[in-house]
Every structure is written in structure tokens, then in C-alpha cells.
Design an enzyme around this catalytic site. Structure first.
Site, PDB file in Angstrom:
ATOM      1  N   TYR A 149     -13.792  -1.512   1.903  1.00 51.51           N
ATOM      2  CA  TYR A 149     -12.828  -0.238   2.340  1.00 51.51           C
ATOM      3  C   TYR A 149     -11.496  -0.661   1.896  1.00 51.51           C
ATOM      4  O   TYR A 149     -10.707  -0.149   1.512  1.00 51.51           O
ATOM      5  CB  TYR A 149     -13.168   0.263   3.704  1.00 51.51           C
ATOM      6  CG  TYR A 149     -12.287   1.257   3.885  1.00 51.51           C
ATOM      7  CD1 TYR A 149     -11.226   1.086   4.854  1.00 51.51           C
ATOM      8  CD2 TYR A 149     -12.418   2.617   3.505  1.00 51.51           C
ATOM      9  CE1 TYR A 149     -10.385   2.050   5.142  1.00 51.51           C
ATOM     10  CE2 TYR A 149     -11.338   3.727   3.991  1.00 51.51           C
ATOM     11  CZ  TYR A 149     -10.466   3.321   4.657  1.00 51.51           C
ATOM     12  OH  TYR A 149      -9.383   4.199   5.038  1.00 51.51           O
ATOM     13  N   ARG A 196      -4.097  -2.494  15.079  1.00 52.10           N
ATOM     14  CA  ARG A 196      -3.094  -2.070  15.916  1.00 52.10           C
ATOM     15  C   ARG A 196      -3.305  -0.379  16.436  1.00 52.10           C
ATOM     16  O   ARG A 196      -3.099  -0.050  17.464  1.00 52.10           O
ATOM     17  CB  ARG A 196      -1.699  -1.939  15.232  1.00 52.10           C
ATOM     18  CG  ARG A 196      -0.561  -1.417  16.049  1.00 52.10           C
ATOM     19  CD  ARG A 196       0.672  -1.172  15.028  1.00 52.10           C
ATOM     20  NE  ARG A 196       0.213  -0.162  13.789  1.00 52.10           N
ATOM     21  CZ  ARG A 196       1.074   0.159  12.876  1.00 52.10           C
ATOM     22  NH1 ARG A 196       1.897  -0.708  12.850  1.00 52.10           N
ATOM     23  NH2 ARG A 196       0.645   0.845  12.178  1.00 52.10           N
ATOM     24  N   ARG A 206     -11.802   8.573  14.100  1.00 50.02           N
ATOM     25  CA  ARG A 206     -12.259   7.713  13.041  1.00 50.02           C
ATOM     26  C   ARG A 206     -12.560   6.273  13.458  1.00 50.02           C
ATOM     27  O   ARG A 206     -11.802   5.693  14.585  1.00 50.02           O
ATOM     28  CB  ARG A 206     -11.187   7.772  12.034  1.00 50.02           C
ATOM     29  CG  ARG A 206     -10.871   8.794  11.395  1.00 50.02           C
ATOM     30  CD  ARG A 206      -9.800   8.985  10.191  1.00 50.02           C
ATOM     31  NE  ARG A 206      -8.631   8.420  10.905  1.00 50.02           N
ATOM     32  CZ  ARG A 206      -7.398   8.780  10.542  1.00 50.02           C
ATOM     33  NH1 ARG A 206      -7.296   9.517   9.389  1.00 50.02           N
ATOM     34  NH2 ARG A 206      -6.277   8.520  11.054  1.00 50.02           N
ATOM     35  N   PHE A 266      10.673  -7.833  -0.821  1.00 50.77           N
ATOM     36  CA  PHE A 266       9.700  -6.753  -0.835  1.00 50.77           C
ATOM     37  C   PHE A 266       8.473  -7.185  -0.333  1.00 50.77           C
ATOM     38  O   PHE A 266       7.749  -6.244   0.587  1.00 50.77           O
ATOM     39  CB  PHE A 266       9.922  -6.036  -2.219  1.00 50.77           C
ATOM     40  CG  PHE A 266       8.678  -4.868  -2.275  1.00 50.77           C
ATOM     41  CD1 PHE A 266       7.509  -5.162  -3.149  1.00 50.77           C
ATOM     42  CD2 PHE A 266       8.772  -3.777  -1.613  1.00 50.77           C
ATOM     43  CE1 PHE A 266       6.810  -4.201  -3.435  1.00 50.77           C
ATOM     44  CE2 PHE A 266       7.852  -2.773  -1.894  1.00 50.77           C
ATOM     45  CZ  PHE A 266       6.689  -2.892  -2.792  1.00 50.77           C
TER      46      PHE A 266
HETATM   47  C1  D9A Z   1       1.700  -7.223  -3.040  1.00 49.66           C
HETATM   48  O1  D9A Z   1       1.345  -6.424  -2.398  1.00 49.66           O
HETATM   49  C2  D9A Z   1       2.472  -5.812  -1.559  1.00 49.66           C
HETATM   50  C3  D9A Z   1       3.783  -6.149  -1.547  1.00 49.66           C
HETATM   51  C4  D9A Z   1       4.736  -5.350  -0.936  1.00 49.66           C
HETATM   52  C5  D9A Z   1       4.436  -4.272   0.085  1.00 49.66           C
HETATM   53  C6  D9A Z   1       3.119  -3.795   0.085  1.00 49.66           C
HETATM   54  C7  D9A Z   1       2.700  -2.715   0.925  1.00 49.66           C
HETATM   55  O2  D9A Z   1       3.656  -2.813   2.213  1.00 49.66           O
HETATM   56  C8  D9A Z   1       3.646  -1.554   2.842  1.00 49.66           C
HETATM   57  C9  D9A Z   1       4.469  -1.631   4.075  1.00 49.66           C
HETATM   58  C10 D9A Z   1       4.688  -0.574   4.941  1.00 49.66           C
HETATM   59  O3  D9A Z   1       4.485   0.851   4.157  1.00 49.66           O
HETATM   60  N1  D9A Z   1       4.920  -0.764   6.218  1.00 49.66           N
HETATM   61  C11 D9A Z   1       5.084   0.661   7.034  1.00 49.66           C
HETATM   62  C12 D9A Z   1       4.688   0.107   8.520  1.00 49.66           C
HETATM   63  C13 D9A Z   1       3.256   0.788   8.644  1.00 49.66           C
HETATM   64  O4  D9A Z   1       2.404   1.319   7.852  1.00 49.66           O
HETATM   65  O5  D9A Z   1       3.009   0.730   9.977  1.00 49.66           O
HETATM   66  C14 D9A Z   1       6.507   1.107   7.277  1.00 49.66           C
HETATM   67  O6  D9A Z   1       7.486   0.151   7.018  1.00 49.66           O
HETATM   68  O7  D9A Z   1       6.670   2.271   7.288  1.00 49.66           O
HETATM   69  C15 D9A Z   1       2.362  -0.873   3.326  1.00 49.66           C
HETATM   70  O8  D9A Z   1       1.886  -1.122   4.223  1.00 49.66           O
HETATM   71  N2  D9A Z   1       1.652  -0.345   2.186  1.00 49.66           N
HETATM   72  C16 D9A Z   1       0.358   0.179   2.439  1.00 49.66           C
HETATM   73  C17 D9A Z   1      -0.968  -0.601   2.312  1.00 49.66           C
HETATM   74  C18 D9A Z   1      -1.265  -1.939   3.372  1.00 49.66           C
HETATM   75  C19 D9A Z   1      -2.344   0.175   2.499  1.00 49.66           C
HETATM   76  C20 D9A Z   1      -0.922  -1.269   0.930  1.00 49.66           C
HETATM   77  C21 D9A Z   1       2.035  -0.247   0.785  1.00 49.66           C
HETATM   78  C22 D9A Z   1       1.817   0.779   0.401  1.00 49.66           C
HETATM   79  C23 D9A Z   1       2.452   1.175  -0.886  1.00 49.66           C
HETATM   80  C24 D9A Z   1       3.211   0.126  -1.644  1.00 49.66           C
HETATM   81 CL1  D9A Z   1       3.934   0.360  -3.026  1.00 49.66          CL
HETATM   82  C25 D9A Z   1       3.277  -1.200  -0.867  1.00 49.66           C
HETATM   83  C26 D9A Z   1       2.635  -1.376   0.479  1.00 49.66           C
HETATM   84  C27 D9A Z   1       2.044  -4.531  -0.743  1.00 49.66           C
HETATM   85  O9  D9A Z   1       0.824  -4.123  -0.704  1.00 49.66           O
HETATM   86  C28 D9A Z   1      -0.179  -4.935  -0.388  1.00 49.66           C
END
Ligand code: D9A
Length: 348
Positions: A149, A196, A206, A266
Site C-alpha cells: 500500500y 502519527r 480508516r 527538497f
Molecule cells: C524522493 O522522494 C521525495 C523527496 C522529497 C519530498 C518527498 C515527499 O515529501 C512530502 C513532504 C510533505 O508534503 N510534508 C507535509 C507534512 C505532512 O504531510 O504532514 C507538509 O509539509 O505539508 C510528502 O510527504 N509527500 C507525500 C508522500 C509521503 C505520500 C509521498 C510528497 C508528495 C509529493 C511530492 Cl512531489 C513529494 C513528497 C518525496 O517523496 C517520497
């Protein structure tokens, strides 16, 4: 020929980015210009698909084809989605999705191919999970299920981004071969979010924590939040945190191979936020009472410090020590946790 001098659609896309996630939007806007638009559009396309997947007001008969077809919809000029539920956080993004599509179609072909291929795989994975009634009723069963998943919703993002980095020329063209490491980058972030978000997901009905883990501590995942189950809840929490920690060495290795500064920032910022969050959650009963968040000051400090792999390794070592100090010999996971932390200590 109608030239839009300030190119309003692109501006609009960055406004959506800021609306969806303030802190992360700032990080994306700092990325090198050869990658910035590609990552911004990729992020918004993923956000759009995620909003449809999360929207419980869409019947599965409509949701499934939408998700499976999303990789084609991103090529359909003018397409928008007007039927998302009233309380959907990113409703506006889908209402104006034609703007995202216009910008997507302006990206270079290599980027479009990578984004479309990732969207196709993710859409099918999401659709498989959305229609699986067993999972909807009982949640994720095995640890293998859990990894599958997380691969579909997060690992694929890490792999897709790694393709963009390699294609852009800002990172090694061979960087594309780190599929396993790229997958770990996604699994670590996703598993920390799932850990979290126990209470929020429980309230939404869920169940993301795998039954193979929680069934050792309770007959029903929702029961863990009851005060009388506090000891089992904390030990179950250690177990799922142990599962997430196993990806850390891969994430550190992945980040150690990055060359371009803005790409490094990033990638590193979400990772350091995740290890900090995970260590705060460890043996912290607040996880079952509210959403445990980092204090603003701590996040800002982490963002400013994540400049190179030495600083990032230092940050991981610090939070790794926080977990070791909180580890409790009465916890059945005590030894495995100390082994996992030992591995991380060694890497750093
Ligand atoms: C090499 O891979 C990566 C390198 C940098 C960043 C991310 C990853 O980081 C954010 C960071 C982010 O979005 N943080 C949120 C905090 C939160 O979600 O609580 C935020 O700062 O709002 C994140 O969470 N996701 C969502 C997924 C984890 C599902 C992929 C995400 C979604 C779309 C993109 Cl293009 C990228 C990311 C990467 O993805 C793995």
C-alpha cells in the site's frame, strides 16, 4: 497568438501549492528552475488524485475509473472535476484542474512521460485498494500488504521524483537506478504519517496500521486509545515505529548520493521532520489522544540545519538517541528497537 505576459496559469499553480501545504510549498519554490515546475505540477497532480481517493462521498463505481484513468485525464485540456465532496480540503484544486493540465502539457516530454507513468501505476494501486471491501472493512492485514500500500501511495512518488532528478541532469543520470532507496524515501515518510495519524484515521474509520502488528496487542485497533489499554498501546506503537525505522539507513544512503543543493534540501527537509516526529511519538501516549506535531521552533531549526549529509546524519543521530533513551526494557520490542537504533547509529 495570445501571449499571457505573466503566465497566470503557472502563478495559479504556485498559489495552489501554497494552499495545500505552506511549509513544503516554500521548499519546492527553492528548487532549481530546471526542476521546480516539474515538481510543482507533479505535486499538484498527486494531490488531485489523493483528494479523489480520500473523498468518501464519491461512489466506488465512479471513483475506480477516475483513478485508473487519471494518467489520461492529465492530458485532457479543459478537464476539471466538479463533483468532489463539500468538505474536501483540495476541492478548489480539482475545480480548476484545467490550469494544472495546461502547465503539465508545457513540461518537457521526458518529465510528462515520468509523471504520466507514475500517475498510471498509482491510480491503479489506489483503485485496487479503494474497491477491496475486505481491506475497507478490516484494514491492512499483513506487513507485506502495508509495504505494498505504501509503495503505491508514497514509494512511487519517491521513484518518480528520482526519475525527474536524473532526467533533469542536475543529478547523476544513473541516479535512476536507486529504485529501492527511492522507494524507502516514500515508505519512511508515509509510515511516519500513518503512525502519527492514528487518532485522525481512527475517527475517519480508516485502519492503516497492519493487523499483523496490532493483533499482538489488541483484538481491535480502535481499542488501543482506551486508557485501560495504555501499556499495550505503547508497545504496539513501538512495534510500528520499529517497522518505520528499518527504512532509515536506505534514506540516509539515498540522501548521501545527492549532488545538487536545492534537490538535497527538497529531499532532506521532509526526512528530518519525519525522524523528529517519529522520536516524539515513541512511547508517547499523546499519539492516542491527539495529532502529535513538532513545535514550530523545532521545525524551523531543522529546516535551517538540513544543508548537507553531515548535518542531516547529526540530526538523525540526535533523534535516534532520544528513542534509545526512551526505550523501555519491559517493552517486548525493546531488543529489536535497540538493534534498529544501533544500525542507524552505525550509519551516522
Ligand atoms: C524522493 O522522494 C521525495 C523527496 C522529497 C519530498 C518527498 C515527499 O515529501 C512530502 C513532504 C510533505 O508534503 N510534508 C507535509 C507534512 C505532512 O504531510 O504532514 C507538509 O509539509 O505539508 C510528502 O510527504 N509527500 C507525500 C508522500 C509521503 C505520500 C509521498 C510528497 C508528495 C509529493 C511530492 Cl512531489 C513529494 C513528497 C518525496 O517523496 C517520497
Amino acid at each position: 497568438l495570445q501571449i499571457d505576459p505573466e503566465n497566470k496559469p503557472k502563478k495559479r499553480c504556485y498559489e495552489f501549492l501554497r494552499q495545500t501545504s505552506r511549509s513544503f510549498a516554500a521548499v519546492i519554490q527553492e528548487v532549481h528552475e530546471d526542476l521546480r515546475d516539474g515538481i510543482c505540477i507533479f505535486y499538484l497532480i498527486l494531490r488531485g488524485m489523493d483528494t479523489i481517493e480520500d473523498d468518501m462521498t464519491i461512489p466506488i463505481e465512479k471513483k475506480e475509473p477516475l483513478l485508473r484513468n487519471f494518467h489520461n485525464l492529465i492530458f485532457k485540456k479543459g478537464w476539471t472535476y466538479t463533483e468532489s465532496g463539500p468538505n474536501e480540503k483540495d476541492r478548489q484544486l480539482l475545480l480548476e484542474f484545467d490550469v494544472v493540465i495546461d502547465e503539465f502539457l508545457c513540461l518537457k516530454k521526458e518529465f510528462r512521460d515520468i509523471i504520466a507513468d507514475t500517475t498510471k501505476k498509482m491510480g491503479n494501486g489506489m483503485a485496487d485498494y479503494a474497491k477491496d471491501t475486505v481491506r475497507n472493512k478490516y484494514g491492512i492485514m499483513t506487513i507485506k500488504d502495508f509495504d505494498t500500500y505504501c509503495y503505491y501511495v508514497a514509494g512511487l512518488v519517491g521513484i518518480g521524483l528520482t526519475g525527474l532528478f536524473a532526467t533533469s541532469g542536475l543529478e547523476d543520470p544513473e541516479f535512476d537506478n536507486n529504485i529501492e532507496l527511492a522507494n524507502s524515501m516514500g515508505l519512511f515518510l508515509q509510515k511516519v504519517n500513518i503512525t502519527r495519524d492514528y487518532l485522525v484515521d481512527d475517527q475517519d474509520g480508516r485502519k492503516f496500521w497492519p493487523k499483523e502488528i496490532w493483533s499482538k496487542y489488541t483484538n481491535d485497533l480502535s481499542e488501543l486509545k482506551k486508557p485501560e489499554n495504555a501499556t499495550n498501546a505503547l508497545n504496539c506503537l513501538s512495534d510500528i515505529i520499529l517497522n518505520a525505522l528499518q527504512h532509515v539507513p536506505d534514506c540516509l544512503t539515498y540522501m548521501s548520493r545527492l549532488k545538487e543543493q536545492t534537490v538535497f534540501n527538497f529531499c532532506a527537509i521532509p526526512q528530518v521532520m519525519a525522524i523528529a516526529t517519529l522520536s516524539i511519538c515513541f512511547r508517547n501516549h499523546d499519539v492516542f489522544k491527539k495529532v502529535v506535531k513538532l513545535r514550530r521552533g523545532e521545525s524551523v531549526k531543522l529546516i535551517l540545519r538540513s544543508k548537507n549529509i553531515y548535518e542531516v546524519a547529526d540530526i538523525f543521530r540526535y533523534y535516534n538517541r532520544v528513542i534509545i533513551n526512551k526505550n523501555d526494557p519491559r517493552d517486548p520490542n525493546y531488543l529489536k528497537i535497540s538493534m534498529a537504533c544501533g544500525q542507524i547509529e552505525q550509519w551516522c
